[in-house]
Scaffold this motif. Structure first.
Motif, PDB file in Angstrom:
ATOM      1  N   THR A 103      63.231  28.764 -49.930  1.00 13.69           N
ATOM      2  CA  THR A 103      63.244  28.642 -48.471  1.00 13.69           C
ATOM      3  C   THR A 103      61.811  28.648 -47.940  1.00 13.69           C
ATOM      4  O   THR A 103      61.442  27.830 -47.082  1.00 13.69           O
ATOM      5  CB  THR A 103      64.024  29.825 -47.847  1.00 13.69           C
ATOM      6  N   GLN A 104      61.012  29.572 -48.447  1.00 15.42           N
ATOM      7  CA  GLN A 104      59.630  29.670 -47.976  1.00 15.42           C
ATOM      8  C   GLN A 104      58.831  28.423 -48.330  1.00 15.42           C
ATOM      9  O   GLN A 104      57.976  27.972 -47.562  1.00 15.42           O
ATOM     10  CB  GLN A 104      58.969  30.918 -48.581  1.00 15.42           C
ATOM     11  N   ALA A 105      59.134  27.849 -49.479  1.00 16.39           N
ATOM     12  CA  ALA A 105      58.408  26.636 -49.882  1.00 16.39           C
ATOM     13  C   ALA A 105      58.742  25.474 -48.947  1.00 16.39           C
ATOM     14  O   ALA A 105      57.848  24.722 -48.515  1.00 16.39           O
ATOM     15  CB  ALA A 105      58.774  26.276 -51.324  1.00 16.39           C
ATOM     16  N   ALA A 106      60.021  25.340 -48.608  1.00 13.84           N
ATOM     17  CA  ALA A 106      60.403  24.269 -47.677  1.00 13.84           C
ATOM     18  C   ALA A 106      59.789  24.515 -46.308  1.00 13.84           C
ATOM     19  O   ALA A 106      59.291  23.598 -45.650  1.00 13.84           O
ATOM     20  CB  ALA A 106      61.927  24.186 -47.579  1.00 13.84           C
ATOM     21  N   TYR A 107      59.812  25.765 -45.887  1.00 16.88           N
ATOM     22  CA  TYR A 107      59.238  26.125 -44.583  1.00 16.88           C
ATOM     23  C   TYR A 107      57.749  25.775 -44.541  1.00 16.88           C
ATOM     24  O   TYR A 107      57.255  25.190 -43.567  1.00 16.88           O
ATOM     25  CB  TYR A 107      59.451  27.626 -44.358  1.00 16.88           C
ATOM     26  N   THR A 108      57.036  26.119 -45.599  1.00 15.60           N
ATOM     27  CA  THR A 108      55.592  25.848 -45.640  1.00 15.60           C
ATOM     28  C   THR A 108      55.321  24.354 -45.584  1.00 15.60           C
ATOM     29  O   THR A 108      54.385  23.901 -44.911  1.00 15.60           O
ATOM     30  CB  THR A 108      54.996  26.476 -46.927  1.00 15.60           C
ATOM     31  N   MET A 109      56.150  23.576 -46.263  1.00 11.99           N
ATOM     32  CA  MET A 109      55.961  22.119 -46.214  1.00 11.99           C
ATOM     33  C   MET A 109      56.197  21.583 -44.800  1.00 11.99           C
ATOM     34  O   MET A 109      55.413  20.763 -44.299  1.00 11.99           O
ATOM     35  CB  MET A 109      56.907  21.413 -47.187  1.00 11.99           C
ATOM     36  N   THR A 131      66.644  32.387 -40.642  1.00 17.99           N
ATOM     37  CA  THR A 131      66.171  31.156 -41.275  1.00 17.99           C
ATOM     38  C   THR A 131      66.260  29.983 -40.295  1.00 17.99           C
ATOM     39  O   THR A 131      65.297  29.217 -40.130  1.00 17.99           O
ATOM     40  CB  THR A 131      67.000  30.855 -42.542  1.00 17.99           C
ATOM     41  N   LEU A 132      67.409  29.875 -39.643  1.00 20.35           N
ATOM     42  CA  LEU A 132      67.569  28.772 -38.675  1.00 20.35           C
ATOM     43  C   LEU A 132      66.524  28.881 -37.564  1.00 20.35           C
ATOM     44  O   LEU A 132      65.876  27.890 -37.190  1.00 20.35           O
ATOM     45  CB  LEU A 132      68.978  28.808 -38.059  1.00 20.35           C
ATOM     46  N   GLN A 133      66.351  30.089 -37.049  1.00 17.89           N
ATOM     47  CA  GLN A 133      65.379  30.281 -35.957  1.00 17.89           C
ATOM     48  C   GLN A 133      63.960  29.988 -36.421  1.00 17.89           C
ATOM     49  O   GLN A 133      63.161  29.415 -35.674  1.00 17.89           O
ATOM     50  CB  GLN A 133      65.448  31.736 -35.451  1.00 17.89           C
ATOM     51  N   SER A 134      63.645  30.366 -37.644  1.00 19.81           N
ATOM     52  CA  SER A 134      62.267  30.204 -38.136  1.00 19.81           C
ATOM     53  C   SER A 134      61.927  28.735 -38.299  1.00 19.81           C
ATOM     54  O   SER A 134      60.835  28.283 -37.915  1.00 19.81           O
ATOM     55  CB  SER A 134      62.097  30.941 -39.462  1.00 19.81           C
ATOM     56  N   PHE A 135      62.838  27.967 -38.883  1.00 22.10           N
ATOM     57  CA  PHE A 135      62.583  26.524 -38.990  1.00 22.10           C
ATOM     58  C   PHE A 135      62.476  25.914 -37.590  1.00 22.10           C
ATOM     59  O   PHE A 135      61.577  25.129 -37.307  1.00 22.10           O
ATOM     60  CB  PHE A 135      63.689  25.833 -39.783  1.00 22.10           C
ATOM     61  N   ALA A 136      63.401  26.288 -36.714  1.00 23.31           N
ATOM     62  CA  ALA A 136      63.400  25.711 -35.363  1.00 23.31           C
ATOM     63  C   ALA A 136      62.091  26.005 -34.636  1.00 23.31           C
ATOM     64  O   ALA A 136      61.588  25.166 -33.879  1.00 23.31           O
ATOM     65  CB  ALA A 136      64.587  26.251 -34.575  1.00 23.31           C
ATOM     66  N   ALA A 137      61.536  27.187 -34.906  1.00 23.35           N
ATOM     67  CA  ALA A 137      60.297  27.578 -34.222  1.00 23.35           C
ATOM     68  C   ALA A 137      59.122  26.682 -34.631  1.00 23.35           C
ATOM     69  O   ALA A 137      58.089  26.663 -33.958  1.00 23.35           O
ATOM     70  CB  ALA A 137      59.982  29.038 -34.520  1.00 23.35           C
ATOM     71  N   LEU A 138      59.272  25.950 -35.707  1.00 25.57           N
ATOM     72  CA  LEU A 138      58.217  24.999 -36.105  1.00 25.57           C
ATOM     73  C   LEU A 138      58.245  23.730 -35.255  1.00 25.57           C
ATOM     74  O   LEU A 138      57.373  22.876 -35.378  1.00 25.57           O
ATOM     75  CB  LEU A 138      58.380  24.612 -37.588  1.00 25.57           C
ATOM     76  N   GLY A 139      59.281  23.597 -34.426  1.00 27.19           N
ATOM     77  CA  GLY A 139      59.371  22.406 -33.581  1.00 27.19           C
ATOM     78  C   GLY A 139      60.222  21.310 -34.183  1.00 27.19           C
ATOM     79  O   GLY A 139      60.021  20.126 -33.900  1.00 27.19           O
TER      80      GLY A 139
END
Ligand code: G3I
Length: 467
Positions: A218-224, A257-265
């Motif tokens: 999850t963190q790897a996808a988020y970082t990308m 997780t959903l909120q964190s990805f969404a916060a990236l825009g």
């Protein structure tokens, strides 16, 4: 886009209607009727908060009347379960077959449903000819596939899963594959090609086991995704497949997780939901997943991976909302109830306009005279409206330690993305300089780079200069 007007209604309130109050056997009896504005299907209920509720569809089931009856009644989005994958759409190189995919897309459009396109670039379900490819040839073939398929369906696809399952299951790195071995930038190259081909579609990165916020994958996808947003790589959404079972259970931090990805825009979409189990336990988990999505403004749609349990790729786990006879399960009711409870209305900005990442100019040097120390040749694979080019750079008798090739494009043509080189400019005389790992070429040896563009491909002779 296959956007259709979303019926709006006020946020659902829990409405208790006292139909009768009677003193009976020493007690007060309350009759609770459903609210007058409670939607009675999954799609209508999701639409009330500006979302879609979709399902995976198999073309060969479109003749099953029970299946189609549920599909048309309950869902307002579809994903082709297998028919848009690479092996289905390009079984022989450069020979595209869209028959089964078209059956699904046409059915969806006729029913006013959105279509999620799945998937343009993936290590799995590659046709035989692609499985045997590597390097520049594979990179070019992958980009050609992305461009041709996305162009074919331009205007009909709400969201494309551009790249599927590119991260390793553990360790937080990329999954090894023939695509990954073409260079780490293969994912962004695919996104740029998809944006150029269908600027109106939302572009998703899609994966499984990126549901649990603490997992390395999850963190790897988020970082990308964070990196892509920072550098202007065109990405609009993240798809969480969300196949839940005992080995990969619904995590309590799913909403985080959903909120964190969404916060990236980016939007988040739950793209292949199924939950193995039965009865109230399964129903509760379905309700939790829906409530998590509805709590996140940019979670704008949910897709279940099939209609009846017997349609599932994991049929023995009975993971879906309808039983084998097409009857609604407890999981259906809890899903509908959670949808009807409403949630934060999503913000769904249109995709950002096509982007080409800025290219830094070479530091403090003027390119040496053309033709010094290296030569370049190229081949072009063109179709109506676009092309990919493969360029071979060969060092002269003393080898080179840095090179730049200039190619002049015809009027109306533009570079949309390049690999194994950095381009300066996109139209007219475009300069392609080496990247860090391919500047050195031994005497008489060669390296290759490529690029993709819109319009007609180059016909002029390239020049090559050393630096
Ligand atoms: O259609 C043939 C049939 O003619 C043949 O007799 C039979 C023999 O094995 O195979 C049938 O094709 C199968 C196809 O599903 C249609 O049922 C393939 O073997 C089988 O590999 C294929 O599985 C699909 C799987 O992706 C392949 O990777 C599943 O249906 C599909 O649900 C699944 O979907 C994936 C998503 O794309 C990505 N995320 C994971 C998800 C589940 O694996």
């Amino acid at each position: 886009m296959s956007d259709r007007p979303v019926p709006r209604r006020p946020r659902l309130r829990t409405t208790l209607t006292l139909l009768a109050a009677s003193v009976a056997a020493g007690g007060l009896t309350l009759f609770v009727a459903p609210s007058a504005d409670a939607a009675t299907t999954l799609g209508a209920s999701a639409a009330a908060s500006g979302r879609y509720f979709g399902t995976a569809v198999a073309a060969n089931k479109l003749s099953d009347s029970t299946y189609v009856g549920i599909l048309n009644r309950e869902f307002n989005s579809v994903t082709a379960e297998n028919e848009m994958k690479i092996d289905a759409t390009e079984p022989q190189q450069n020979q595209f077959t869209f028959g089964n995919a078209d059956r699904i897309v046409n059915h969806a459009i006729a029913q006013g449903m959105k279509v999620r396109g799945h998937t343009l670039a993936w290590h799995s379900q590659q046709p035989g000819w692609m499985q045997g490819m590597e390097g520049t040839a594979l990179r070019q073939a992958m980009l050609n596939h992305v461009t041709r398929v996305a162009t074919n369906y331009r205007g009909k696809i709400d969201t494309w899963d551009v790249v599927n399952e590119a991260f390793a299951d553990s360790g937080g790195g990329r999954r090894d594959s023939n695509l990954q071995r073409t260079g780490n930038d293969w994912i962004e190259a695919a996104f740029r090609a998809a944006r150029a081909a269908d600027p109106g579609a939302k572009l998703c990165y899609n994966d499984y086991n990126i549901d649990n916020w603490t997992w390395a994958k999850t963190q790897a996808a988020y970082t990308m995704v964070r990196d892509f947003k920072a550098r202007g790589v065109p990405i609009d959404c993240v798809g969480l497949q969300s196949h839940f079972n005992s080995g990969s259970p619904y995590p309590s931090n799913y909403r985080t997780t959903l909120q964190s990805f969404a916060a990236l825009g980016v939007d988040v979409q739950i793209t292949e939901l199924d939950i193995e189990g039965s009865g109230q336990t399964q129903a509760t988990t379905y309700g939790n997943v829906v409530r998590d999505c509805l709590a996140v403004a940019r979670c704008n749609g949910i897709t279940v991976w099939g209609i009846r349990d017997t349609d599932s790729w994991r049929a023995s786990g009975t993971p879906l909302l309808f039983d084998g006879n097409g009857n609604k399960k407890a999981a259906y009711t809890s899903t509908l109830d959670a949808l009807n409870a409403g949630g934060t209305n999503p913000t769904t900005p249109p995709p950002t306009s096509p982007t080409v990442s800025p290219t830094p100019s070479p530091t403090g040097t003027t390119p040496p005279p053309s033709g010094a120390g290296c030569t370049a040749t190229y081949t072009v694979n063109a179709w109506t409206g676009g092309f990919t080019a493969s360029v071979k750079v060969t060092a002269g008798g003393s080898g080179v330690n840095g090179w730049a090739v200039t190619l002049t494009l015809p009027a109306g043509a533009a570079v949309t993305n390049a690999w194994n080189a950095q381009n300066s400019g996109t139209t007219g005389a475009v300069r392609f300089a080496n990247v860090s790992y391919n500047g050195q070429i031994a005497a008489g040896s060669s390296t290759e780079f490529g690029f993709q563009g819109t319009g007609s491909g180059p016909t002029a002779s390239p020049t090559c200069a050393t630096s």
